[in-house]
Design a protein around this motif. Structure first.
Motif: not given
Length: 60
Positions: A1-4, A12-16, A24-27, A31-32
């Motif tokens: 997800m991060k790579i994409l 992260v904010r833009e995706v959220a 925080g959920y996207v983050s 990182n999970d």
């Protein structure tokens, strides 16, 4: 997800914001490493759309 996300030049904010979920959920999802977070089908769909991709490509 991060790579994409990074390939698309998004924060992260833009995706959220695009997916209408908390930053925080996207983050947390990014990182999970142990796959302990279990997003709902709706959240996965919204994030996939925000990343111009599919649920399968991102989460499976």
């Amino acid at each position: 997800m991060k790579i994409l996300r990074e390939e698309l030049g998004l924060t992260v904010r833009e995706v959220a914001e695009r997916a209408n979920v908390a930053v925080g959920y996207v983050s947390t999802l990014e990182n999970d490493k142990e796959n302990k977070t279990n997003p709902s089908k709706d959240v996965m769909t919204r994030i996939a759309k925000a990343l111009e991709s599919t649920v399968t490509e991102i989460f499976f």
